[in-house]
Design a protein around this motif. Structure first.
Motif, short mmCIF file in Angstrom:
data_model
loop_
_atom_site.label_atom_id
_atom_site.label_comp_id
_atom_site.label_asym_id
_atom_site.label_seq_id
_atom_site.Cartn_x
_atom_site.Cartn_y
_atom_site.Cartn_z
N GLY A 117 25.53 142.30 44.64
CA GLY A 117 24.25 141.84 45.18
C GLY A 117 24.42 141.12 46.50
O GLY A 117 23.62 141.27 47.42
N LEU A 118 25.48 140.31 46.60
CA LEU A 118 25.75 139.59 47.84
C LEU A 118 26.10 140.55 48.98
O LEU A 118 25.68 140.34 50.12
N LYS A 119 26.87 141.58 48.66
CA LYS A 119 27.21 142.57 49.68
C LYS A 119 25.95 143.21 50.24
O LYS A 119 25.80 143.38 51.45
N ARG A 120 25.05 143.59 49.33
CA ARG A 120 23.80 144.22 49.79
C ARG A 120 22.97 143.23 50.60
O ARG A 120 22.42 143.58 51.65
N HIS A 121 22.90 142.00 50.14
CA HIS A 121 22.09 140.99 50.83
C HIS A 121 22.62 140.72 52.23
O HIS A 121 21.85 140.57 53.18
N GLN A 122 23.94 140.68 52.37
CA GLN A 122 24.53 140.36 53.66
C GLN A 122 24.66 141.58 54.56
O GLN A 122 24.93 141.44 55.75
N GLY A 123 24.48 142.74 53.98
CA GLY A 123 24.52 143.96 54.79
C GLY A 123 23.13 144.33 55.28
O GLY A 123 22.26 143.49 55.47
N SER A 124 22.92 145.61 55.50
CA SER A 124 21.61 146.09 55.96
C SER A 124 21.37 147.46 55.35
O SER A 124 22.30 148.15 54.94
N HIS A 171 11.68 132.41 39.42
CA HIS A 171 11.15 133.45 40.30
C HIS A 171 10.77 132.91 41.67
O HIS A 171 10.66 133.68 42.63
N MET A 172 10.58 131.61 41.79
CA MET A 172 10.18 131.03 43.07
C MET A 172 11.31 130.97 44.09
O MET A 172 11.06 130.90 45.30
N TRP A 173 12.56 130.98 43.61
CA TRP A 173 13.64 130.57 44.50
C TRP A 173 14.70 131.62 44.79
O TRP A 173 15.40 131.52 45.79
N TYR A 174 14.83 132.64 43.96
CA TYR A 174 16.02 133.49 44.13
C TYR A 174 15.90 134.44 45.32
O TYR A 174 14.83 134.90 45.68
N ASP A 175 17.06 134.72 45.91
CA ASP A 175 17.20 135.75 46.94
C ASP A 175 17.68 137.05 46.32
O ASP A 175 17.33 138.13 46.78
N ILE A 176 18.53 136.92 45.30
CA ILE A 176 19.12 138.08 44.64
C ILE A 176 18.94 137.89 43.14
O ILE A 176 19.17 136.80 42.62
N ARG A 177 18.51 138.96 42.46
CA ARG A 177 18.45 138.90 41.01
C ARG A 177 19.51 139.82 40.43
O ARG A 177 19.61 140.99 40.78
N VAL A 178 20.30 139.28 39.51
CA VAL A 178 21.28 140.08 38.76
C VAL A 178 20.67 140.34 37.38
O VAL A 178 20.52 139.42 36.58
N LEU A 179 20.31 141.59 37.14
CA LEU A 179 19.68 141.97 35.88
C LEU A 179 20.78 142.20 34.85
O LEU A 179 21.39 143.26 34.79
N CYS A 180 21.05 141.17 34.06
CA CYS A 180 22.15 141.24 33.09
C CYS A 180 21.72 142.05 31.86
O CYS A 180 20.55 142.04 31.48
N GLN A 181 22.68 142.70 31.25
CA GLN A 181 22.43 143.46 30.03
C GLN A 181 22.94 142.69 28.84
O GLN A 181 23.83 141.85 28.95
N PHE A 182 22.37 142.99 27.69
CA PHE A 182 22.78 142.31 26.47
C PHE A 182 24.28 142.53 26.24
O PHE A 182 24.77 143.65 26.23
N GLY A 183 25.02 141.43 26.10
CA GLY A 183 26.45 141.53 25.81
C GLY A 183 27.33 141.69 27.03
O GLY A 183 28.54 141.89 26.89
N ASP A 184 26.78 141.60 28.24
CA ASP A 184 27.62 141.68 29.45
C ASP A 184 28.71 140.62 29.42
O ASP A 184 28.45 139.45 29.07
N SER A 185 29.91 140.98 29.81
CA SER A 185 30.97 139.98 29.96
C SER A 185 30.73 139.17 31.22
O SER A 185 30.03 139.60 32.15
N ALA A 186 31.35 138.00 31.28
CA ALA A 186 31.23 137.16 32.47
C ALA A 186 31.82 137.87 33.69
O ALA A 186 31.29 137.74 34.81
N GLU A 187 32.89 138.61 33.49
CA GLU A 187 33.51 139.34 34.59
C GLU A 187 32.55 140.40 35.15
O GLU A 187 32.45 140.58 36.37
N THR A 188 31.84 141.08 34.25
CA THR A 188 30.87 142.09 34.69
C THR A 188 29.75 141.46 35.49
O THR A 188 29.33 141.98 36.54
N VAL A 189 29.25 140.34 35.01
CA VAL A 189 28.18 139.65 35.72
C VAL A 189 28.66 139.19 37.09
O VAL A 189 27.94 139.32 38.09
N ALA A 190 29.89 138.68 37.17
CA ALA A 190 30.43 138.24 38.45
C ALA A 190 30.51 139.41 39.44
O ALA A 190 30.21 139.25 40.63
#
Length: 747
Positions: A223-230, A198-217
């Protein structure tokens, strides 16, 4: 076994690249040797976004993946490399190449403390840009190395459910991580590490139980799009079709500080509020109120305005020991399928505490330090003491540059509410009674905010700018969304409903802010079916929802036992009309210009149908309000405050009993003791607030008397009470006099 484990197994079996580089060359070349051994992945178009645009926005930044062991950082990093064409670096593999042994072997050889030190020192000397970096689970436990990595990186936290992590680690046969020793469960280690993540993150991806790696990516990229946008805000009266066409689109910081738009409208997000998925909501069912607040605010406040780590600090301070109940906003069964959402456990015993314990902290963080600020506002009772208490918790330095001036209807609030506000009098706060009603006070203050000559004079002459802290301010409204969402999650936690089951909400409504916050909770994914708007005899809202006609021509405010509802012109109706009109600022401007000029307007039939699809409304007389307090107490032993009693009466009439109804209990009954004692048929009622509170306490009913209110009433006796006439010029003079006393005059 989850699909993410399977993806990880495939990665481990078919390694996409190897890093064969010695320790000395890795460090001495400052990253060049690392780059020479990496492979960039073949780029292919991501179906959800333009990744080329994303990469250009990131400049020389790295994407740094952070999370617990088993979170899938390496696996997701590989997929991100394939999607973006950026090189991917696995820190665990880098360490193994440096040490010439596995991480597990190194940990067993030197122990936890030396391992963290050596791991951190290597990471501190690591230098690379425009890459994807998968950290180890223990990297965040070394502060100096994380500061180094964060300088050139956007840190993304893969927040995976604990159940999922334990399952993955068992499947991966991980038996040795930092902190694990005999007798210490893996679950305890993972929970203790969250504080470091919690001390370091800029973006949190709230993963769901059983999410595939592709979904998380994909979630990482979103999240990056939102962070880099406005994220922009517009006025409800803006006629621009998009923020790009506006002359001066505003950020969260802008709307927080300005409060009211210069054109007289209210600020709203240019885009819709972020909608959370069912799985993301389900992640929050077992979470405490503070974590629910953190997640919703992260989604709604851009990190450029307030970083996640700062939000977390503020949330913990706002909803901590200052609340009498550790559940913060508990939900209580009342009768049949009616439930009370108790919003009175904060320090001033009203729902306003939920916004105004945190809002002053946001002010202090976002306000430029080159100017002094006066929070100028009006209150129908509860907002005043709530903002004064919130301001009192700021640091002494912040109090030097932030002051509060509150106007309230002199005879339009309860005696205890008045005593509460007066008790906070000090060098940087002041309360002034106005010999008129709330509508006059609110209109006068809004006119001041939209008077550039006057506000400009205050800035030039005294170096002081104006802001506001009631529900006119978007940030105040946003903070109220949280408890409506939390109430629904608590019904799930109690086994009353499952996610997706509808509920109705019944809210005693004056300025339309609290009920609008429930509407926004629905926009974010909470399945609220009907909004039941409860009014007292000042029932302009009831007529509006029933007819589409907002008519103030023949109405005057009548003082009641529920003063928070003694409002005819409800400011946040403007925000709701902008929402149901799909952002038609021209229509909103025309309607409210007509209200200003002729004191009435009629919405088009198409708009009325949309309103009535979601809303029903009714009102309650004083006699019915008193009877409801008496009957509920007689049957349950529970005492309702007059506002909640109004909502109870209206809920009984308007709900169809097919689903649970959540009644917002907006204030503690001790704030309206005289009316409550009258309702309970107490024959001899003292005129002194402290005596009334003791009488209420002697009944030994629920809820018990609020201790913080008792303490405050005792402090108000020595304070001077001030009032001014119902004259806008007198209010402006009072403002200037207060600023003269507080802030040094500019020469």
């Amino acid at each position: 076994m989850s699909r993410l484990i399977s993806a990880g197994a495939r990665y481990l079996k078919h390694r996409l690249f190897h890093m064969n580089v010695c320790d000395s060359s890795l460090i001495s070349v400052n990253g060049k040797c690392v780059l020479s051994c990496l492979r960039t992945f073949p780029f292919y178009k991501h179906p959800l976004s333009s990744l080329s645009t994303l990469c250009s926005l990131m400049d020389e930044k790295n994407i740094v993946l952070l999370g617990a062991p088993g979170a899938g950082k390496t696996t997701v990093g590989v997929i991100l490399g394939q999607l973006t064409g950026l090189p991917m670096i696995d820190i665990a593999e880098l360490l193994e190449n440096t040490w010439h042994m596995s991480v597990t072997q190194k940990l067993q050889e030197i122990g936890d403390e030396l391992f963290l030190q050596e791991e951190g020192e290597i990471l501190k000397r690591f230098s690379i840009t425009r890459s994807i970096i998968a950290l180890t689970g223990s990297n965040p436990m070394h502060p100096q190395s994380m500061y180094h990595i964060k300088k050139n990186g956007i840190v993304v936290y893969l927040d995976v459910p604990l159940k999922d992590l334990l399952e993955r680690l068992e499947g991966m046969k991980i038996d040795h991580i930092v902190g694990l020793r005999p007798g210490v469960p893996m679950q305890e280690i993972l929970q203790s590490r969250q504080q470091f993540y919690h001390m370091w993150y800029d973006i949190r991806v709230l993963c769901q139980f059983g999410d595939s790696a592709e979904t998380v990516a994909e979630k990482v990229l979103d999240g990056l799009k939102r962070h880099q946008g406005s994220e922009m805000f517009i006025s409800t009266r803006s006629t621009a079709k998009s923020p790009e066409l506006m002359k001066d689109p505003s950020s969260f910081t802008d709307v927080l500080i300005e409060g009211l738009a210069l054109d007289g409208g209210l600020y709203v997000p240019a885009d819709s509020l972020p909608e959370m998925t069912v799985g993301e909501w389900q992640r929050l069912v077992e979470a405490p109120y503070t974590e629910r607040a953190q997640v919703l605010l992260e989604r709604s406040v851009h990190p450029d305005d307030v970083p996640a780590v700062k939000l977390r600090e503020m949330v913990k301070r706002a909803y901590g020991q200052n609340f009498a109940c550790n559940r913060i906003a508990p939900i209580r069964h009342l009768t049949d399928n009616q439930f009370l959402l108790e919003l009175f456990h904060g320090p001033t015993a009203s729902f306003k505490d939920f916004a105004l314990q945190l809002l002053p902290q946001l002010f202090a963080y976002c306000m430029p330090r080159t100017c002094s600020y006066l929070i100028l506002m009006t209150t129908s009772g509860d907002t005043g003491s709530a903002v004064l208490d919130g301001i009192s918790c700021l640091s002494d330095n912040d109090k030097q540059r932030i002051s509060v001036l509150i106007f309230f209807p002199e005879e339009g609030i309860s005696q205890i509410q008045k005593e509460q506000m007066i008790s906070y009098e000090g060098k940087n706060v002041k309360t002034v009674g106005v010999k008129s009603n709330f509508d006059f006070c609110q209109t006068a203050i809004k006119q001041i905010f939209t008077n550039p000559d006057y506000t400009g004079f205050l800035t030039v002459e005294y170096g002081s700018a104006l802001s506001t802290a009631n529900s006119i301010n978007w940030a105040c409204l946003l903070l109220q969304v949280i408890y409506h969402a939390s109430a629904y999650l608590d019904l799930i936690k109690q086994g009353i409903i499952t996610f997706g089951d509808p509920v109705d909400v019944c809210i005693p409504t004056g300025n339309f802010g609290n009920i609008l916050a429930a509407v926004y909770a629905k926009c974010m994914g909470i399945p609220i079916r009907k909004f039941i708007c409860a009014s007292n005899q000042n029932n302009a809202l009831t007529d509006f929802i029933r007819t589409g006609k907002y008519d103030l021509r023949y109405r005057i405010v009548t003082a009641s036992l529920s003063p928070g509802l003694d409002v005819l012109r409800s400011s946040n109706v403007e925000r709701y009309l902008h929402l149901v009109a799909h952002g038609d600022g021209q229509l909103v401007r025309e309607l409210f210009s007509q209200l200003d000029e002729s004191k009435h307007f009629q919405v088009p039939n198409t708009l009325l149908k949309r309103i009535q699809h979601n809303f029903v409304s009714d009102w309650c007389s004083e006699k019915e309000c008193l009877a409801a307090i008496y009957s509920v107490h007689k049957s349950t032993g529970y005492i309702l405050d007059p506002h909640t009693a109004v909502a109870k009466v209206v809920a009984d009439r308007q709900q169809d009993w097919s689903c649970p109804v959540i009644i917002s209990s907006t204030a503690h009954p001790c704030k309206f003791t005289a009316g409550v004692l009258q309702a309970l048929r107490v024959k001899e009622i003292s005129q002194h607030p402290s005596d009334q509170l003791q009488m209420l306490n002697s009944l030994n009913s629920l809820p018990s008397v609020h201790k913080a209110v008792l303490e405050r009433i005792g402090k108000s006796q020595a304070q001077k009470k001030e009032a001014c006439p119902a004259d806008p010029s007198a209010i402006m003079d009072t403002i200037e006099n207060f600023i003269q006393q507080k802030f040094m005059r500019v020469v």
